[in-house]
Write a protein that holds these residues in place. Structure first.
Motif, PDB file in Angstrom:
ATOM      1  N   GLY A 131       9.616  -0.659  -3.377  1.00 47.00           N
ATOM      2  CA  GLY A 131       9.668  -1.834  -4.192  1.00 47.00           C
ATOM      3  C   GLY A 131       8.806  -2.991  -3.741  1.00 47.00           C
ATOM      4  O   GLY A 131       8.579  -4.140  -4.267  1.00 47.00           O
ATOM      5  N   VAL A 169       4.644  -9.757  -6.739  1.00 42.55           N
ATOM      6  CA  VAL A 169       4.626  -8.759  -5.841  1.00 42.55           C
ATOM      7  C   VAL A 169       3.600  -9.240  -4.760  1.00 42.55           C
ATOM      8  O   VAL A 169       4.032  -8.698  -3.319  1.00 42.55           O
ATOM      9  CB  VAL A 169       4.513  -7.335  -6.638  1.00 42.55           C
ATOM     10  N   GLY A 220       5.756  -3.180  -3.432  1.00 39.65           N
ATOM     11  CA  GLY A 220       4.241  -3.320  -3.867  1.00 39.65           C
ATOM     12  C   GLY A 220       3.170  -2.355  -3.539  1.00 39.65           C
ATOM     13  O   GLY A 220       2.129  -2.865  -3.902  1.00 39.65           O
ATOM     14  N   LYS A 221       3.620  -1.380  -2.822  1.00 42.35           N
ATOM     15  CA  LYS A 221       2.540  -0.619  -2.359  1.00 42.35           C
ATOM     16  C   LYS A 221       1.748   0.108  -3.540  1.00 42.35           C
ATOM     17  O   LYS A 221       0.437   0.138  -3.465  1.00 42.35           O
ATOM     18  CB  LYS A 221       3.336   0.460  -1.582  1.00 42.35           C
ATOM     19  N   SER A 222       2.556   0.707  -4.508  1.00 43.10           N
ATOM     20  CA  SER A 222       1.727   1.539  -5.721  1.00 43.10           C
ATOM     21  C   SER A 222       1.073   0.169  -6.506  1.00 43.10           C
ATOM     22  O   SER A 222      -0.019   0.716  -6.924  1.00 43.10           O
ATOM     23  CB  SER A 222       2.818   1.840  -6.383  1.00 43.10           C
ATOM     24  N   ALA A 223       1.630  -0.883  -6.617  1.00 45.28           N
ATOM     25  CA  ALA A 223       1.140  -2.022  -7.507  1.00 45.28           C
ATOM     26  C   ALA A 223      -0.501  -2.459  -6.619  1.00 45.28           C
ATOM     27  O   ALA A 223      -1.380  -2.371  -7.135  1.00 45.28           O
ATOM     28  CB  ALA A 223       1.919  -3.190  -7.434  1.00 45.28           C
ATOM     29  N   HIS A 240       9.932  -9.563 -15.772  1.00 38.98           N
ATOM     30  CA  HIS A 240      10.966  -8.572 -16.215  1.00 38.98           C
ATOM     31  C   HIS A 240      12.046  -9.564 -16.794  1.00 38.98           C
ATOM     32  O   HIS A 240      11.947 -10.581 -16.757  1.00 38.98           O
ATOM     33  CB  HIS A 240      11.513  -7.995 -15.007  1.00 38.98           C
TER      34      HIS A 240
HETATM   35  N1  LIG Z   1       3.685  -2.232 -14.374  1.00 37.68           N
HETATM   36  C1  LIG Z   1       4.615  -2.801 -13.905  1.00 37.68           C
HETATM   37  N2  LIG Z   1       5.371  -3.621 -14.907  1.00 37.68           N
HETATM   38  C2  LIG Z   1       6.379  -4.411 -14.246  1.00 37.68           C
HETATM   39  N3  LIG Z   1       6.734  -4.275 -12.992  1.00 37.68           N
HETATM   40  C3  LIG Z   1       6.305  -3.703 -12.163  1.00 37.68           C
HETATM   41  C4  LIG Z   1       5.099  -3.012 -12.701  1.00 37.68           C
HETATM   42  N4  LIG Z   1       4.474  -2.260 -11.466  1.00 37.68           N
HETATM   43  C5  LIG Z   1       5.331  -2.633 -10.557  1.00 37.68           C
HETATM   44  N5  LIG Z   1       6.572  -3.385 -10.833  1.00 37.68           N
HETATM   45  C6  LIG Z   1       7.405  -3.967 -10.193  1.00 37.68           C
HETATM   46  O1  LIG Z   1       6.502  -4.578  -8.603  1.00 37.68           O
HETATM   47  C7  LIG Z   1       7.707  -4.183  -7.797  1.00 37.68           C
HETATM   48  C8  LIG Z   1       6.644  -3.390  -6.658  1.00 37.68           C
HETATM   49  O2  LIG Z   1       6.675  -2.037  -7.395  1.00 37.68           O
HETATM   50  P1  LIG Z   1       5.854  -0.838  -6.559  1.00 37.68           P
HETATM   51  O3  LIG Z   1       4.258  -1.256  -6.344  1.00 37.68           O
HETATM   52  O4  LIG Z   1       6.132   0.419  -7.187  1.00 37.68           O
HETATM   53  O5  LIG Z   1       6.487  -0.510  -5.003  1.00 37.68           O
HETATM   54  P2  LIG Z   1       6.609   0.349  -3.879  1.00 37.68           P
HETATM   55  O6  LIG Z   1       5.323   1.165  -4.381  1.00 37.68           O
HETATM   56  O7  LIG Z   1       6.399  -0.252  -2.647  1.00 37.68           O
HETATM   57  O8  LIG Z   1       7.821   1.161  -4.150  1.00 37.68           O
HETATM   58  C9  LIG Z   1       8.742  -3.656  -8.335  1.00 37.68           C
HETATM   59  O9  LIG Z   1       9.746  -4.607  -8.329  1.00 37.68           O
HETATM   60  C10 LIG Z   1       8.394  -3.066  -9.779  1.00 37.68           C
HETATM   61  O10 LIG Z   1       9.511  -3.212 -10.432  1.00 37.68           O
END
Ligand SMILES: Nc1ncnc2c1ncn2[C@@H]1O[C@H](COP(=O)(O)OP(=O)(O)O)[C@@H](O)[C@H]1O
Ligand SMILES: [Mg+2]
Length: 217
Positions: free
Chosen positions: A45, A24, A47-50, A17
């Protein structure tokens, strides 16, 4: 002993960023057996979706590996191997509700009758009357149930769902919970990222994502 349906280990994922890098996932490990429903909690935030993106092969880890039934994934696996309900749903807007749900069955015909399977799933989720509408003609909560029906219609071995009750009212979430539970009972490995205590209540196992690793919740 057979391989777990999902085995991820040593997963690291860093995002850049403008304000600096964020790592994450920091060496995360997760094993889920066929027939097991695991919920993943963690603050927004965390990292669940990641994590789900890595498990589904939509993203690649900086290091570590994801094995599905012992096989390393190489990009997103076929939908009958691993199907996803993403947070952003990803319905095909040029197809009707029923056509969206039928898509996995058309891609890989199995023993199910497409029409019975689609009609049954939409009815189970309380959106049977919407079969011939387009996604833009139904509410976001209804679209979320359609996207879940699409994810499960082809009976995937691994089902990844991201906040599947996030847009639902109390009346429509029990049907979603019953379907997730049924998928696991029928043999799928089901992983659910969620904040919802009602989802945690149907889990075989609960884990929490914090500081880039999972621990028992
Ligand atoms: N493709 C991406 N590019 C940059 N940052 C990302 C990306 N995907 C997730 N992040 C960052 O990784 C962190 C975790 O995001 P995410 O997995 O969406 O969390 P959650 O699903 O637990 O809310 C956040 O800080 C987010 O900004
Ligand atoms: Mg998320």
């Amino acid at each position: 002993m057979s391989e777990p349906a999902v085995h991820a280990f040593g997963l690291r994922r860093r995002f850049s960023h403008p304000s600096g890098d964020v790592e994450v996932l920091r060496g995360l490990e997760l094993s889920v057996a066929a027939g097991e429903l695991v919920t993943v909690s963690g603050r927004s935030g965390s990292g669940k979706s990641a994590l789900l993106a890595l498990l589904g092969g939509f993203d690649s880890p900086d290091s570590g590996r994801v094995l599905l039934a012992g096989e390393p994934i190489d990009g997103a696996p076929p939908w009958h191997t691993c199907a996803v309900l993403p947070q952003a749903l990803g319905l095909a807007h040029e197809l009707t509700v029923a056509e969206n749900v039928a898509l996995p069955l058309r891609l890989r015909p199995g023993t199910d009758s497409t029409e019975e399977r689609v009609t049954g799933l939409l009815a189970d989720l309380g959106v049977g009357q919407l079969a011939d509408r387009y996604p833009s003609e139904v509410s976001f909560g209804q679209q979320q149930r359609v996207a879940l029906a699409r994810a499960v219609s082809g009976r995937p071995k691994v089902l990844l769902t991201d906040e599947p009750t996030a847009h639902l009212d109390a009346g429509s979430s029990p049907a979603v919970l019953r379907l997730l539970r049924r998928c696991a009972d029928e043999g799928a490995a089901v992983i659910v990222a969620t904040h919802d205590d009602a989802v945690h209540a149907i889990a075989d196992r609960r884990v929490r994502l914090s500081d880039g690793v999972l621990s028992a919740a």
